[in-house]
Motif scaffolding. Structure first.
Motif, PDB file in Angstrom:
ATOM      1  N   TYR A  61      55.874   7.373  44.413  1.00 51.64           N
ATOM      2  CA  TYR A  61      54.632   8.025  44.834  1.00 51.64           C
ATOM      3  C   TYR A  61      54.825   9.527  45.007  1.00 51.64           C
ATOM      4  O   TYR A  61      53.897  10.299  44.777  1.00 51.64           O
ATOM      5  N   ILE A  62      56.012   9.935  45.401  1.00 53.67           N
ATOM      6  CA  ILE A  62      56.295  11.367  45.547  1.00 53.67           C
ATOM      7  C   ILE A  62      56.223  12.053  44.184  1.00 53.67           C
ATOM      8  O   ILE A  62      55.705  13.167  44.067  1.00 53.67           O
ATOM      9  N   VAL A  63      56.721  11.401  43.153  1.00 55.68           N
ATOM     10  CA  VAL A  63      56.663  11.968  41.806  1.00 55.68           C
ATOM     11  C   VAL A  63      55.205  12.096  41.365  1.00 55.68           C
ATOM     12  O   VAL A  63      54.799  13.130  40.824  1.00 55.68           O
ATOM     13  N   ALA A  64      54.410  11.067  41.636  1.00 52.19           N
ATOM     14  CA  ALA A  64      52.987  11.113  41.277  1.00 52.19           C
ATOM     15  C   ALA A  64      52.260  12.199  42.060  1.00 52.19           C
ATOM     16  O   ALA A  64      51.400  12.907  41.526  1.00 52.19           O
ATOM     17  N   TYR A  65      52.599  12.348  43.335  1.00 51.62           N
ATOM     18  CA  TYR A  65      51.975  13.371  44.163  1.00 51.62           C
ATOM     19  C   TYR A  65      52.341  14.771  43.664  1.00 51.62           C
ATOM     20  O   TYR A  65      51.485  15.653  43.554  1.00 51.62           O
ATOM     21  N   ALA A  66      53.612  14.985  43.351  1.00 51.50           N
ATOM     22  CA  ALA A  66      54.048  16.286  42.831  1.00 51.50           C
ATOM     23  C   ALA A  66      53.355  16.584  41.497  1.00 51.50           C
ATOM     24  O   ALA A  66      52.945  17.722  41.244  1.00 51.50           O
ATOM     25  N   LEU A  67      53.211  15.579  40.661  1.00 50.69           N
ATOM     26  CA  LEU A  67      52.492  15.758  39.399  1.00 50.69           C
ATOM     27  C   LEU A  67      51.041  16.133  39.659  1.00 50.69           C
ATOM     28  O   LEU A  67      50.499  17.032  39.005  1.00 50.69           O
ATOM     29  N   GLY A  68      50.398  15.470  40.617  1.00 54.88           N
ATOM     30  CA  GLY A  68      49.008  15.786  40.939  1.00 54.88           C
ATOM     31  C   GLY A  68      48.843  17.199  41.440  1.00 54.88           C
ATOM     32  O   GLY A  68      47.891  17.908  41.055  1.00 54.88           O
ATOM     33  N   ILE A  69      49.748  17.665  42.283  1.00 51.73           N
ATOM     34  CA  ILE A  69      49.690  19.042  42.790  1.00 51.73           C
ATOM     35  C   ILE A  69      49.890  20.031  41.651  1.00 51.73           C
ATOM     36  O   ILE A  69      49.182  21.038  41.537  1.00 51.73           O
ATOM     37  N   TYR A  70      50.833  19.750  40.767  1.00 51.48           N
ATOM     38  CA  TYR A  70      51.098  20.647  39.639  1.00 51.48           C
ATOM     39  C   TYR A  70      49.907  20.703  38.684  1.00 51.48           C
ATOM     40  O   TYR A  70      49.521  21.777  38.233  1.00 51.48           O
ATOM     41  N   LEU A  71      49.308  19.547  38.380  1.00 48.19           N
ATOM     42  CA  LEU A  71      48.146  19.526  37.494  1.00 48.19           C
ATOM     43  C   LEU A  71      46.954  20.246  38.126  1.00 48.19           C
ATOM     44  O   LEU A  71      46.191  20.931  37.431  1.00 48.19           O
ATOM     45  N   LEU A 152      47.736  10.240  49.160  1.00 51.80           N
ATOM     46  CA  LEU A 152      46.510  10.208  48.365  1.00 51.80           C
ATOM     47  C   LEU A 152      45.374  10.932  49.076  1.00 51.80           C
ATOM     48  O   LEU A 152      44.666  11.744  48.467  1.00 51.80           O
ATOM     49  N   MET A 153      45.202  10.666  50.360  1.00 56.50           N
ATOM     50  CA  MET A 153      44.139  11.343  51.127  1.00 56.50           C
ATOM     51  C   MET A 153      44.392  12.844  51.217  1.00 56.50           C
ATOM     52  O   MET A 153      43.467  13.650  51.097  1.00 56.50           O
ATOM     53  N   TYR A 154      45.656  13.228  51.412  1.00 56.43           N
ATOM     54  CA  TYR A 154      45.980  14.640  51.485  1.00 56.43           C
ATOM     55  C   TYR A 154      45.689  15.322  50.147  1.00 56.43           C
ATOM     56  O   TYR A 154      45.165  16.431  50.120  1.00 56.43           O
ATOM     57  N   TRP A 155      46.004  14.660  49.036  1.00 62.06           N
ATOM     58  CA  TRP A 155      45.729  15.252  47.725  1.00 62.06           C
ATOM     59  C   TRP A 155      44.224  15.408  47.506  1.00 62.06           C
ATOM     60  O   TRP A 155      43.775  16.429  46.991  1.00 62.06           O
ATOM     61  N   PHE A 156      43.437  14.397  47.875  1.00 62.92           N
ATOM     62  CA  PHE A 156      41.982  14.506  47.731  1.00 62.92           C
ATOM     63  C   PHE A 156      41.412  15.628  48.597  1.00 62.92           C
ATOM     64  O   PHE A 156      40.540  16.372  48.149  1.00 62.92           O
ATOM     65  N   MET A 157      41.904  15.753  49.828  1.00 63.02           N
ATOM     66  CA  MET A 157      41.436  16.851  50.677  1.00 63.02           C
ATOM     67  C   MET A 157      41.802  18.197  50.070  1.00 63.02           C
ATOM     68  O   MET A 157      40.985  19.129  50.041  1.00 63.02           O
ATOM     69  N   LEU A 158      43.011  18.309  49.567  1.00 57.92           N
ATOM     70  CA  LEU A 158      43.450  19.544  48.925  1.00 57.92           C
ATOM     71  C   LEU A 158      42.599  19.848  47.693  1.00 57.92           C
ATOM     72  O   LEU A 158      42.183  20.994  47.478  1.00 57.92           O
ATOM     73  N   PHE A 159      42.302  18.824  46.906  1.00 55.17           N
ATOM     74  CA  PHE A 159      41.476  19.001  45.714  1.00 55.17           C
ATOM     75  C   PHE A 159      40.077  19.494  46.088  1.00 55.17           C
ATOM     76  O   PHE A 159      39.567  20.454  45.510  1.00 55.17           O
ATOM     77  N   VAL A 160      39.455  18.844  47.060  1.00 57.76           N
ATOM     78  CA  VAL A 160      38.090  19.215  47.456  1.00 57.76           C
ATOM     79  C   VAL A 160      38.055  20.638  48.005  1.00 57.76           C
ATOM     80  O   VAL A 160      37.181  21.430  47.640  1.00 57.76           O
ATOM     81  N   LEU A 161      39.001  20.975  48.871  1.00 55.66           N
ATOM     82  CA  LEU A 161      38.991  22.309  49.472  1.00 55.66           C
ATOM     83  C   LEU A 161      39.254  23.413  48.444  1.00 55.66           C
ATOM     84  O   LEU A 161      38.592  24.453  48.457  1.00 55.66           O
ATOM     85  N   THR A 162      40.204  23.196  47.558  1.00 54.79           N
ATOM     86  CA  THR A 162      40.499  24.233  46.562  1.00 54.79           C
ATOM     87  C   THR A 162      39.380  24.360  45.543  1.00 54.79           C
ATOM     88  O   THR A 162      39.053  25.472  45.121  1.00 54.79           O
ATOM     89  N   MET A 163      38.782  23.241  45.141  1.00 53.96           N
ATOM     90  CA  MET A 163      37.679  23.334  44.180  1.00 53.96           C
ATOM     91  C   MET A 163      36.452  23.978  44.832  1.00 53.96           C
ATOM     92  O   MET A 163      35.727  24.724  44.177  1.00 53.96           O
ATOM     93  N   ARG A 164      36.218  23.701  46.112  1.00 54.92           N
ATOM     94  CA  ARG A 164      35.113  24.346  46.807  1.00 54.92           C
ATOM     95  C   ARG A 164      35.309  25.854  46.844  1.00 54.92           C
ATOM     96  O   ARG A 164      34.386  26.629  46.568  1.00 54.92           O
ATOM     97  N   LYS A 165      36.523  26.264  47.149  1.00 56.65           N
ATOM     98  CA  LYS A 165      36.832  27.694  47.171  1.00 56.65           C
ATOM     99  C   LYS A 165      36.660  28.313  45.781  1.00 56.65           C
ATOM    100  O   LYS A 165      36.117  29.411  45.642  1.00 56.65           O
ATOM    101  N   GLN A 166      37.111  27.606  44.752  1.00 49.00           N
ATOM    102  CA  GLN A 166      37.002  28.119  43.385  1.00 49.00           C
ATOM    103  C   GLN A 166      35.540  28.214  42.953  1.00 49.00           C
ATOM    104  O   GLN A 166      35.133  29.195  42.327  1.00 49.00           O
ATOM    105  N   ILE A 167      34.734  27.239  43.285  1.00 48.42           N
ATOM    106  CA  ILE A 167      33.314  27.266  42.921  1.00 48.42           C
ATOM    107  C   ILE A 167      32.602  28.395  43.657  1.00 48.42           C
ATOM    108  O   ILE A 167      31.765  29.095  43.079  1.00 48.42           O
ATOM    109  N   GLN A 168      32.938  28.616  44.933  1.00 51.04           N
ATOM    110  CA  GLN A 168      32.356  29.735  45.671  1.00 51.04           C
ATOM    111  C   GLN A 168      32.739  31.066  45.024  1.00 51.04           C
ATOM    112  O   GLN A 168      31.920  31.975  44.921  1.00 51.04           O
ATOM    113  N   HIS A 169      33.964  31.174  44.567  1.00 47.37           N
ATOM    114  CA  HIS A 169      34.423  32.381  43.882  1.00 47.37           C
ATOM    115  C   HIS A 169      33.645  32.587  42.582  1.00 47.37           C
ATOM    116  O   HIS A 169      33.253  33.712  42.251  1.00 47.37           O
TER     117      HIS A 169
END
Length: 190
Positions: A61-71, A152-169
């Motif tokens: 799961y750590i490998v999958a999480y690291a891949l998700g963060i990198y992607l 998984l929850m941490y990755w989803f929160m990170l995804f939502v927050l970063t995409m929200r910031k990017q869309i605002q930008h």
């Protein structure tokens, strides 16, 4: 015509073979450049195979999480303009006319959207990351025991927050990184 010299040492032989493999790899990359859809389908299939491996093996799961963060990082670089209009250091250069900006008014000159990370480099880096992650999933040293729902929850929160910031930008500086929905002008005969 010059004939290449035969390598005299083992290092010369290895160097010649490495150079030959690099040229062949680059030739394959060059030939795949126009086939955008097929390249991404191949990457998607490889990603699905990796996630099936993680799901069926119940580990890595750590490998999958690291891949998700990198992607996610690659995707954000793909969405951002090469010259960020919000960067204070660039603002001074933009006032001097050294660096171009995105148009903000109707009467300004059109400047095309240039990505910070081009599509081909995005695809190439993502594909390499998925293949490396798949290879790592076969080694027990990378199978660190973790509670995967938290990751998984941490990755989803990170995804939502970063995409929200990017869309605002994107809204603040009025740029659209995709060609969908943009006005297209046809050549008039008048």
């Amino acid at each position: 015509m010059d004939v290449p010299e035969q390598p005299n040492s083992p290092f010369g032989t290895v160097s010649a073979q490495t150079s030959k493999l690099q040229r062949q790899y680059q030739a394959v990359l060059d030939q795949s450049t126009p086939y955008v859809t097929y390249r991404w389908i191949g990457t998607g299939v490889t990603l699905i195979i990796f996630f099936l491996r993680v799901f069926l093996a119940q580990g890595w799961y750590i490998v999958a999480y690291a891949l998700g963060i990198y992607l996610l990082n690659l995707f954000l670089a793909f969405l951002q303009p090469k010259f960020d209009p919000s960067n204070d250091a660039l603002d001074n250069d933009m006032e001097d006319g050294a660096i171009g900006t995105l148009p903000t008014k109707q009467d300004e000159e059109f400047r095309p959207f240039i990505r910070r990370l081009p599509e081909f480099k995005f695809w190439h880096s993502a594909t390499r990351a998925v293949v490396i992650s798949f290879v790592c999933s076969w080694f027990e040293v990378f199978n660190v025991p973790v509670f995967w729902p938290v990751l998984l929850m941490y990755w989803f929160m990170l995804f939502v927050l970063t995409m929200r910031k990017q869309i605002q930008h994107m809204i603040k500086y009025r740029y659209v990184p995709f060609t969908v929905g943009k006005a297209r002008y046809s050549k008039n005969s008048n």
